[in-house]
Design a protein around this motif. Structure first.
Motif, PDB file in Angstrom:
ATOM      1  N   LEU A   1      41.293 -50.582 -10.426  1.00  0.00           N
ATOM      2  CA  LEU A   1      40.971 -49.531 -11.396  1.00  0.00           C
ATOM      3  C   LEU A   1      39.785 -49.919 -12.273  1.00  0.00           C
ATOM      4  CD1 LEU A   1      44.506 -48.332 -12.551  1.00  0.00           C
ATOM      5  CD2 LEU A   1      42.883 -47.113 -11.083  1.00  0.00           C
ATOM      6  N   LEU A   2      39.711 -51.199 -12.662  1.00  0.00           N
ATOM      7  CA  LEU A   2      38.576 -51.664 -13.462  1.00  0.00           C
ATOM      8  C   LEU A   2      37.273 -51.520 -12.688  1.00  0.00           C
ATOM      9  CD1 LEU A   2      40.084 -54.844 -15.112  1.00  0.00           C
ATOM     10  CD2 LEU A   2      39.386 -52.751 -16.285  1.00  0.00           C
ATOM     11  N   ALA A   3      37.305 -51.852 -11.408  1.00  0.00           N
ATOM     12  CA  ALA A   3      36.103 -51.727 -10.580  1.00  0.00           C
ATOM     13  C   ALA A   3      35.689 -50.264 -10.451  1.00  0.00           C
ATOM     14  CB  ALA A   3      36.349 -52.343  -9.203  1.00  0.00           C
ATOM     15  N   ARG A   4      36.668 -49.374 -10.255  1.00  0.00           N
ATOM     16  CA  ARG A   4      36.354 -47.960 -10.128  1.00  0.00           C
ATOM     17  C   ARG A   4      35.804 -47.410 -11.443  1.00  0.00           C
ATOM     18  NH1 ARG A   4      40.895 -44.468  -9.046  1.00  0.00           N
ATOM     19  NH2 ARG A   4      41.579 -46.163  -7.723  1.00  0.00           N
ATOM     20  N   LEU A   5      36.385 -47.843 -12.571  1.00  0.00           N
ATOM     21  CA  LEU A   5      35.903 -47.400 -13.876  1.00  0.00           C
ATOM     22  C   LEU A   5      34.470 -47.870 -14.111  1.00  0.00           C
ATOM     23  CD1 LEU A   5      36.596 -45.894 -16.502  1.00  0.00           C
ATOM     24  CD2 LEU A   5      37.416 -48.083 -17.408  1.00  0.00           C
TER      25      LEU A   5
ATOM     26  N   ARG B   1      45.321 -47.677 -23.975  1.00  0.00           N
ATOM     27  CA  ARG B   1      46.642 -47.096 -23.684  1.00  0.00           C
ATOM     28  C   ARG B   1      47.129 -47.463 -22.287  1.00  0.00           C
ATOM     29  NH1 ARG B   1      46.049 -41.238 -23.467  1.00  0.00           N
ATOM     30  NH2 ARG B   1      48.164 -41.417 -22.745  1.00  0.00           N
ATOM     31  N   PHE B   2      46.218 -47.890 -21.424  1.00  0.00           N
ATOM     32  CA  PHE B   2      46.539 -48.096 -20.014  1.00  0.00           C
ATOM     33  C   PHE B   2      46.559 -49.575 -19.653  1.00  0.00           C
ATOM     34  CE2 PHE B   2      44.343 -43.993 -20.311  1.00  0.00           C
ATOM     35  CZ  PHE B   2      45.308 -43.157 -19.773  1.00  0.00           C
ATOM     36  N   THR B   3      47.280 -49.886 -18.593  1.00  0.00           N
ATOM     37  CA  THR B   3      47.226 -51.202 -17.969  1.00  0.00           C
ATOM     38  C   THR B   3      46.306 -51.065 -16.765  1.00  0.00           C
ATOM     39  OG1 THR B   3      49.462 -51.712 -18.687  1.00  0.00           O
ATOM     40  CG2 THR B   3      48.575 -53.031 -16.881  1.00  0.00           C
ATOM     41  N   TRP B   4      45.349 -51.967 -16.669  1.00  0.00           N
ATOM     42  CA  TRP B   4      44.282 -51.836 -15.678  1.00  0.00           C
ATOM     43  C   TRP B   4      44.414 -52.884 -14.579  1.00  0.00           C
ATOM     44  CZ3 TRP B   4      41.010 -47.772 -15.997  1.00  0.00           C
ATOM     45  CH2 TRP B   4      41.020 -47.062 -17.194  1.00  0.00           C
TER      46      TRP B   4
ATOM     47  N   LEU C   1      35.663 -52.792 -22.894  1.00  0.00           N
ATOM     48  CA  LEU C   1      36.109 -51.433 -23.223  1.00  0.00           C
ATOM     49  C   LEU C   1      37.623 -51.310 -23.118  1.00  0.00           C
ATOM     50  CD1 LEU C   1      35.334 -48.346 -23.712  1.00  0.00           C
ATOM     51  CD2 LEU C   1      35.477 -48.155 -21.219  1.00  0.00           C
ATOM     52  N   THR C   2      38.181 -51.872 -22.063  1.00  0.00           N
ATOM     53  CA  THR C   2      39.609 -51.701 -21.785  1.00  0.00           C
ATOM     54  C   THR C   2      40.481 -52.753 -22.462  1.00  0.00           C
ATOM     55  OG1 THR C   2      39.477 -53.040 -19.786  1.00  0.00           O
ATOM     56  CG2 THR C   2      39.152 -50.647 -19.538  1.00  0.00           C
ATOM     57  N   GLY C   3      39.872 -53.776 -23.019  1.00  0.00           N
ATOM     58  CA  GLY C   3      40.641 -54.868 -23.591  1.00  0.00           C
ATOM     59  C   GLY C   3      41.099 -55.844 -22.529  1.00  0.00           C
TER      60      GLY C   3
ATOM     61  N   PRO D   1      44.160 -43.113 -15.111  1.00  0.00           N
ATOM     62  CA  PRO D   1      43.430 -43.678 -16.239  1.00  0.00           C
ATOM     63  C   PRO D   1      41.914 -43.559 -16.106  1.00  0.00           C
ATOM     64  CG  PRO D   1      44.589 -45.402 -15.020  1.00  0.00           C
ATOM     65  CD  PRO D   1      44.984 -44.101 -14.418  1.00  0.00           C
ATOM     66  N   VAL D   2      41.408 -43.676 -14.894  1.00  0.00           N
ATOM     67  CA  VAL D   2      39.956 -43.568 -14.701  1.00  0.00           C
ATOM     68  C   VAL D   2      39.495 -42.143 -14.986  1.00  0.00           C
ATOM     69  CG1 VAL D   2      38.029 -43.890 -13.093  1.00  0.00           C
ATOM     70  CG2 VAL D   2      39.971 -45.472 -13.047  1.00  0.00           C
ATOM     71  N   CYS D   3      40.241 -41.143 -14.506  1.00  0.00           N
ATOM     72  CA  CYS D   3      39.915 -39.743 -14.811  1.00  0.00           C
ATOM     73  C   CYS D   3      39.953 -39.490 -16.317  1.00  0.00           C
ATOM     74  CB  CYS D   3      40.883 -38.787 -14.118  1.00  0.00           C
ATOM     75  SG  CYS D   3      40.497 -38.417 -12.406  1.00  0.00           S
ATOM     76  N   THR D   4      40.950 -40.068 -16.983  1.00  0.00           N
ATOM     77  CA  THR D   4      41.103 -39.862 -18.421  1.00  0.00           C
ATOM     78  C   THR D   4      39.877 -40.363 -19.173  1.00  0.00           C
ATOM     79  OG1 THR D   4      43.501 -40.076 -18.209  1.00  0.00           O
ATOM     80  CG2 THR D   4      42.580 -40.339 -20.415  1.00  0.00           C
ATOM     81  N   ILE D   5      39.426 -41.572 -18.852  1.00  0.00           N
ATOM     82  CA  ILE D   5      38.261 -42.140 -19.526  1.00  0.00           C
ATOM     83  C   ILE D   5      36.993 -41.393 -19.117  1.00  0.00           C
ATOM     84  CG2 ILE D   5      36.879 -44.232 -19.881  1.00  0.00           C
ATOM     85  CD1 ILE D   5      39.767 -44.245 -21.120  1.00  0.00           C
ATOM     86  N   ALA D   6      36.866 -41.041 -17.835  1.00  0.00           N
ATOM     87  CA  ALA D   6      35.688 -40.307 -17.370  1.00  0.00           C
ATOM     88  C   ALA D   6      35.580 -38.949 -18.057  1.00  0.00           C
ATOM     89  CB  ALA D   6      35.730 -40.139 -15.848  1.00  0.00           C
ATOM     90  N   LEU D   7      36.714 -38.277 -18.254  1.00  0.00           N
ATOM     91  CA  LEU D   7      36.705 -36.990 -18.948  1.00  0.00           C
ATOM     92  C   LEU D   7      36.270 -37.164 -20.402  1.00  0.00           C
ATOM     93  CD1 LEU D   7      37.299 -33.955 -19.192  1.00  0.00           C
ATOM     94  CD2 LEU D   7      39.690 -34.579 -19.648  1.00  0.00           C
ATOM     95  N   ALA D   8      36.840 -38.139 -21.081  1.00  0.00           N
ATOM     96  CA  ALA D   8      36.465 -38.383 -22.481  1.00  0.00           C
ATOM     97  C   ALA D   8      34.976 -38.695 -22.589  1.00  0.00           C
ATOM     98  CB  ALA D   8      37.305 -39.510 -23.064  1.00  0.00           C
ATOM     99  N   LYS D   9      34.452 -39.476 -21.666  1.00  0.00           N
ATOM    100  CA  LYS D   9      33.021 -39.803 -21.651  1.00  0.00           C
ATOM    101  C   LYS D   9      32.194 -38.536 -21.419  1.00  0.00           C
ATOM    102  CE  LYS D   9      29.425 -42.631 -20.951  1.00  0.00           C
ATOM    103  NZ  LYS D   9      28.755 -43.338 -21.992  1.00  0.00           N
ATOM    104  N   ALA D  10      32.611 -37.704 -20.466  1.00  0.00           N
ATOM    105  CA  ALA D  10      31.890 -36.457 -20.173  1.00  0.00           C
ATOM    106  C   ALA D  10      31.900 -35.505 -21.367  1.00  0.00           C
ATOM    107  CB  ALA D  10      32.501 -35.767 -18.942  1.00  0.00           C
ATOM    108  N   LEU D  11      32.944 -35.577 -22.177  1.00  0.00           N
ATOM    109  CA  LEU D  11      33.049 -34.720 -23.357  1.00  0.00           C
ATOM    110  C   LEU D  11      32.340 -35.301 -24.580  1.00  0.00           C
ATOM    111  CD1 LEU D  11      36.756 -33.527 -22.985  1.00  0.00           C
ATOM    112  CD2 LEU D  11      34.657 -32.278 -22.409  1.00  0.00           C
TER     113      LEU D  11
END
Length: 113
Positions: free
Chosen positions: A87-91, A80-83, A105-107, A57-67
């Motif tokens: 994972l929240l700290a890493r994000l 879409r993800f359960t955090w 951001l994640t709800g 999930p962190v890669c997914t959000i990081a990719l979307a941000k980079a794009l």
């Protein structure tokens, strides 16, 4: 070649930056999520079409941000993800955000690890 690609490694599908890494079996790389992971041949991580692990999930959000996705769309994707707290700290670290901003951001859908 595309700048960002997906690669299965260590039980998840991770995103890597092709300008920084050339993926090879048994060679570690740092994914967009900040984790250092290693694709394994015995798991089939380098076999096209045989990726059964879920995306990081962190890669997914990081990719979307980079794009360049807008924050509203990042939030929709993040929901879409359960955090987990980890994972929240890493994000938060990857996005350079506060824990409150990441929770918004994640709800704040979290589970204990």
């Amino acid at each position: 070649m595309q700048r960002y690609l997906w690669q299965q490694a260590d039980g998840k599908r991770h995103v890597y930056d092709t300008t920084r890494h050339r993926i090879q079996a048994e060679h570690s790389f740092t994914a967009l999520c900040g984790e250092t992971v290693t694709p394994r041949t015995e798991r089939g991580d380098l076999t096209a079409g045989l990726w059964f692990d879920g995306e990081c999930p962190v890669c997914t959000i990081a990719l979307a941000k980079a794009l360049g996705w807008p924050m509203r769309e990042l939030a929709d994707l993040a929901h879409r993800f359960t955090w987990s707290p980890e994972l929240l700290a890493r994000l938060a670290e990857i996005l350079h955000c506060t824990s409150g901003e990441v929770a918004e951001l994640t709800g704040a859908r979290t589970v204990d690890t």
